[in-house]
Design an enzyme around this catalytic site. Structure first.
Site, short mmCIF file in Angstrom:
data_model
loop_
_atom_site.label_atom_id
_atom_site.label_comp_id
_atom_site.label_asym_id
_atom_site.label_seq_id
_atom_site.Cartn_x
_atom_site.Cartn_y
_atom_site.Cartn_z
N ASP A 289 0.89 -1.13 -0.05
CA ASP A 289 -0.17 -0.03 -0.25
C ASP A 289 0.68 1.28 -0.14
OD1 ASP A 289 -2.17 1.71 0.13
OD2 ASP A 289 -3.23 0.47 1.56
N GLU B 250 -9.39 7.53 4.01
CA GLU B 250 -8.70 7.08 5.24
C GLU B 250 -8.36 8.18 6.17
OE1 GLU B 250 -5.05 5.64 3.05
OE2 GLU B 250 -6.07 5.84 1.34
C1 BGC Z 1 -5.11 2.99 0.19
C2 BGC Z 1 -5.32 1.99 -0.75
C3 BGC Z 1 -5.04 2.62 -2.22
C4 BGC Z 1 -4.08 3.09 -2.46
C5 BGC Z 1 -3.50 3.74 -3.71
C6 BGC Z 1 -3.70 3.55 -0.08
O1 BGC Z 1 -3.60 4.69 0.64
O2 BGC Z 1 -5.04 2.50 1.59
O3 BGC Z 1 -6.61 1.34 -0.77
O4 BGC Z 1 -5.42 1.45 -3.15
O5 BGC Z 1 -3.78 4.05 -1.30
O6 BGC Z 1 -4.63 4.95 -3.90
C1 BGC Z 2 -3.19 9.39 -2.31
C2 BGC Z 2 -4.16 8.23 -1.87
C3 BGC Z 2 -3.24 7.65 -0.88
C4 BGC Z 2 -2.67 8.44 0.41
C5 BGC Z 2 -2.22 7.84 1.33
C6 BGC Z 2 -2.97 10.49 -1.12
O1 BGC Z 2 -2.14 11.61 -1.48
O2 BGC Z 2 -3.88 10.32 -3.18
O3 BGC Z 2 -4.19 7.54 -2.92
O4 BGC Z 2 -4.17 6.61 -0.39
O5 BGC Z 2 -2.32 9.76 -0.14
O6 BGC Z 2 -1.57 8.69 2.25
#
Ligand code: BGC
Ligand code: BGC
Length: 856
Positions: free
Chosen positions: A337, A537
């Site tokens: 991830d 998230e």
């Molecule tokens: C998320 C994933 C996602 C990835 C790419 C991560 O932070 O936990 O679910 O696929 O980012 O965007």
């Molecule tokens: C990205 C996400 C990722 C996240 C994690 C974002 O900037 O766009 O895809 O999951 O950072 O920290």
């Protein structure tokens, strides 16, 4: 659910509450063995022999293996390492991809061509062509291996403006309809193909056990059985049937189930946290979706950010190599991830041989891919990473690329469905999404048989969600958190308001919209739509299971309507069950609509009856998450003992079997200071547990009432208006010596995981005069720990007299010295000059009008 399964779950549920020793005293019906000494010593040790051994649907294919081996032989160490590193399109150019032979890119939730999240689909396809061309370029004598592009097509092709948006998984769980899921997967794969990508990071097969987790909505259910019934069909819908000629190609894409393992089992539902559960719970609850996914031939699996019993999964060789690959026969490749490897003990974003050595095959290294790549090359050369391990990782990646026909596919724009952007919102796709919405709705109350409504009446549609496509769609929608969007960003979509307007028009009635419950003509009934604001998230984590206090405007509306004797239908948009007893009491009818996406016509299909009075569509949705009696957020899952939900797993009323709901207790069960999170200052007040102070070093004034001369008269604090009366505070510095504005808490707050991602400190502010040169903005983290950034230039760049939200990336503050794990001052603004600054809100978030650039 079988009795043995619920027995296992009792153990899991107890775990969140009891210390470790008890964990291993927890017996399990499937595996009634006492803990081995090894288990007692190392809580993150695995016993592969107790795990299932699903059948991988591919025989060893000698021809394929030969092709892979032949290619591998020709590759340099640099080329091999390139295959195992994935960069993000915001941080890598096609020229760099060519130079370093990277095997893959992704677009993270916030990344888009030209940095424009509203870029039309054509731009995405063009960029896919550019990366592809760079990857197969052999002008430097390399082998030229086609890259693959991964995207988060989480509920439709949801990063791309104009795409149909299906309900999020939390709603789909309520449908209990695997066939529907297969169709959604099929259509999503087709949509992904239009922009030339070949890989989606879906489906999420998490089994959330604590609804306070901000990603609960990405899971189909708290019940492993529901998740298992969907995982395999969804993977097949995306990838096609293993062995069929268009498997992974044509209209299909590569799928990635995620996040392995127990992302939904972390303590207190904390994102990226620690799942403190026994191995049997991992196996019986959290692994449920991976077994059918592997049997369906899922080609990639994303390893979770989270830990299991204190060990980060991305570095857990036992789980990745011994369980997933060896015992569970997974022969595709694992992908990490977002920067997750950097959280493994001893790793940084730039260097982490531990991950590949544990069995990770592809690093998602969005913004640090170059340093990681360079270090990996060195680590292979000095044997820190054994060549056999690198070869195995590359072999796995190449196998997938061969299976997906990547070597014959040609440029993205020349493949099946490429450029067919009309499909993204084709009528059939919208019809499917609308049907899905109908099936996801769960009816929780319908006293007096208020529903279904007659369409020939006058209807008021009100509440914050009434005409709000962003709220209706949730996170992972165009933008990462789903924030910063207006209805104009959802071309062709239908809000509840537009759906009601259409339904009443067709039925000979009328409708009016208002956000605050006011109306021109007294309605026969009102539909009040409200709920959570979009989040993904980090930001969705809750301490308690309720809407934040600042979002209770709908309660006032409902009370007003009740006083006026207007019957109310309540519709909740949310990513999880919430404590809603007050709303349930105020409304005659109540529908949990989850995050339905772009087609609210599915809601009115069920809400309104036919002209002849007959039911149009009955409710079929059943809760896939247990609904709580209070807001404490105490984990509540089917099979647990004791189990005392307000509405049990599987509950859902129908028109066919009417019932009445008696008045509910309105005691939320939680202390009021727990009601806020990630919010430091709002509505003119610091939010508990924070307080606002002004200091001149020697003298400190706690600001409670205004106006006040603070810090020995050095700073005058008054109230100002931003959105509403007196919701801001204005600070006028006399300019006769140093003074600071501080948002302080007694204890410390851990923002470390937010700081690792792209979360910012957001300050909604206004300046009313020229800005002195010495202004800084920072955070403190206890004695001797602080960090600050120059802030004068940013402030000066904001037009005087105008409210704007300034974003300060937490990672910049971290670079400047802040230890984000123990923040006790969330905002420190300092100047010795004549500063005139106001702010109305300070919080964590991701959408700003202006972002401070990290120095250096
Ligand atoms: C998320 C994933 C996602 C990835 C790419 C991560 O932070 O936990 O679910 O696929 O980012 O965007
Ligand atoms: C990205 C996400 C990722 C996240 C994690 C974002 O900037 O766009 O895809 O999951 O950072 O920290």
């Amino acid at each position: 659910m079988s009795p043995s399964m619920s027995h296992v779950r009792n153990c899991g549920a107890a775990l969140a509450l009891v210390p470790f020793l008890l964990i291993f005293g927890c017996k399990d019906a499937n595996n009634d063995k006492p803990p081995t000494p090894a288990q007692a010593e190392d809580p993150a040790a695995v016993h592969p022999e107790i795990w299932p051994s699903p059948k991988w649907p591919f025989e060893k294919d000698a021809a394929l293996e030969e092709k892979v081996a032949a290619l591998l032989k020709k590759m340099t160490v640099e080329e091999k390492v390139g295959q195992v590193v994935q960069g993000d399109i915001a941080s890598i150019t096609p020229a760099e991809m060519k130079k370093y032979h990277l095997g893959s890119v992704l677009n993270g939730g916030s990344s888009a061509p030209g940095n424009d999240e509203l870029a039309p689909p054509k731009k995405w396809l063009e960029l896919a062509d550019e990366f592809y061309a760079a990857s197969i370029d052999t002008s430097d004598g390399g082998v030229g291996i086609p890259m693959i592009w991964g995207t988060d097509a989480m509920h439709g092709h949801s990063n791309i403006i104009g795409s149909v948006l299906f309900p999020h998984n939390v709603g789909l769980g309520a449908a209990r309809n695997p066939k529907l899921l297969a169709e959604i997967a099929r259509v999503t794969a087709e949509d992904v193909r239009t922009t030339g990508f070949e890989w989606t990071f879906a489906p999420t097969v998490t089994v959330p056990q604590d609804d306070r987790w901000g990603r609960a909505y990405e899971g189909y259910s708290e019940d492993p059985g529901v998740v298992a019934s969907y995982a395999g069909v969804f993977v097949k819908g995306l990838q096609g049937e293993p062995g069929s000629p268009d498997f992974l190609s044509g209209h299909h894409v590569i799928s990635s189930t995620k996040h392995f393992l127990a992302d939904g089992g972390t303590e207190n539902g904390r994102d990226q946290g620690d799942a403190k559960v026994p191995e049997t719970t991992l196996r019986d609850i959290h692994n449920a979706g991976y077994v059918p996914a592997i049997e369906a031939g899922v080609q990639t699996i994303m390893i979770s950010f989270s830990s299991w019993n204190g060990v980060k999964n991305t570095g857990n060789k036992g789980l990745i190599t011994d369980v997933l690959k060896k015992r569970m026969n997974f022969d595709g490749f694992t992908v990490g991830d977002w920067n997750a490897y950097s959280q493994i003990e001893g790793c940084t974003t730039d260097s982490c041989p531990q991950a590949i050595n544990a069995g990770l095959d592809m690093y998602m290294a969005p913004d640090h891919w170059l340093a990681l790549y360079e270090n990996l090359v060195k680590q292979v050369k000095d044997k820190t990473v054994p060549m056999e391990r690198l070869d195995d990782a590359v072999t796995r990646i190449l196998r997938v690329k061969f299976r997906a026909g990547m070597f014959e596919a040609g440029p993205p724009s020349k493949r099946a469905l490429a450029g067919e952007f009309k499909m993204l919102a084709a009528p059939e796709q919208r019809a499917l999404a609308r049907d899905a919405v109908r099936q996801t709705l769960v009816l929780l109350k319908n006293n007096g048989g208020l529903l279904p409504l007659a369409a020939n009446k006058h209807v008021l549609v009100t509440g914050e969600g009434a005409d709000n496509l962003s709220k209706q769609s949730g996170g992972w929608t165009i933008t990462w958190q789903g924030t910063g969007l207006t209805n104009a960003n959802f071309p062709g979509a239908t809000s509840v308001w537009s759906a009601v307007k259409a339904a009443t028009k067709a039925g000979g009635g009328s409708a009016e919209l208002s956000t605050d419950g006011a109306y021109k003509k007294k309605p026969d009934y009102a539909i009040v739509v409200f709920g959570e604001n979009p989040y993904a998230e980090f930001q969705g984590d809750l301490k308690v299971q309720t809407l934040p206090g600042s979002m209770n405007q709908h309660l006032d509306i409902m009370k007003k309507l009740a006083d006026e004797k207007i019957p109310v239908v309540a519709i909740l948009f949310s990513g999880r069950p919430l404590w809603q007893n007050r709303e349930l009491n105020l409304a005659q009818a109540y529908v949990a609509a989850w995050l339905p996406g772009s087609e609210a016509g599915g809601i009115t299909d069920v809400l309104f009856r036919k002209k002849d009075g007959a039911v149009n569509y009955d409710f079929t949705g059943k809760l896939s998450y247990s609904w709580p009696r209070d807001a404490t957020g105490t984990p509540l899952n089917v099979g647990q003992e004791p189990y005392d939900p307000l509405f049990a797993f599987g509950f859902g009323m129908t028109y066919a079997a009417p019932a009445e709901l008696a008045a509910l207790s309105e005691d939320s069960g939680i202390p009021p200071e727990l009601l806020s999170t990630g919010l430091f200052f709002d509505k003119g007040q610091p939010v508990q547990p924070w307080s606002l102070r002004v200091s001149n070093g020697a003298e400190t004034t706690r600001i409670s009432s205004v106006p006040v001369e603070s810090a020995g008269g050095r700073v005058k604090v008054t109230a100002v208006d931003d959105q509403v009366q007196e919701d801001g505070r204005r600070f006028v510095f006399a300019g006769d010596g140093k003074a600071t504005i501080e948002i302080v808490s007694e204890g410390t707050v851990d923002m470390a995981h937010e700081a690792r991602g792209d979360v910012m400190l957001l300050v909604r502010l206004r300046r009313d005069a020229d800005v002195p040169k010495d202004v800084t903005l920072g955070m403190n983290c206890g004695a001797g720990c602080s960090g600050s950034l120059p802030f004068s230039d940013t402030l000066s760049s904001v037009a005087a007299g105008k409210w704007q939200t300034i974003g300060v990336p937490l990672k910049c503050l971290r670079k400047a010295g802040v230890d984000a794990s123990k923040v006790n001052e969330a905002l420190v603004i300092e100047s010795a000059g004549k500063l005139d600054l106001s702010f109305s809100q300070v919080k964590l978030g991701s959408m700003a009008d202006k972002t401070v650039t990290c120095p250096g």
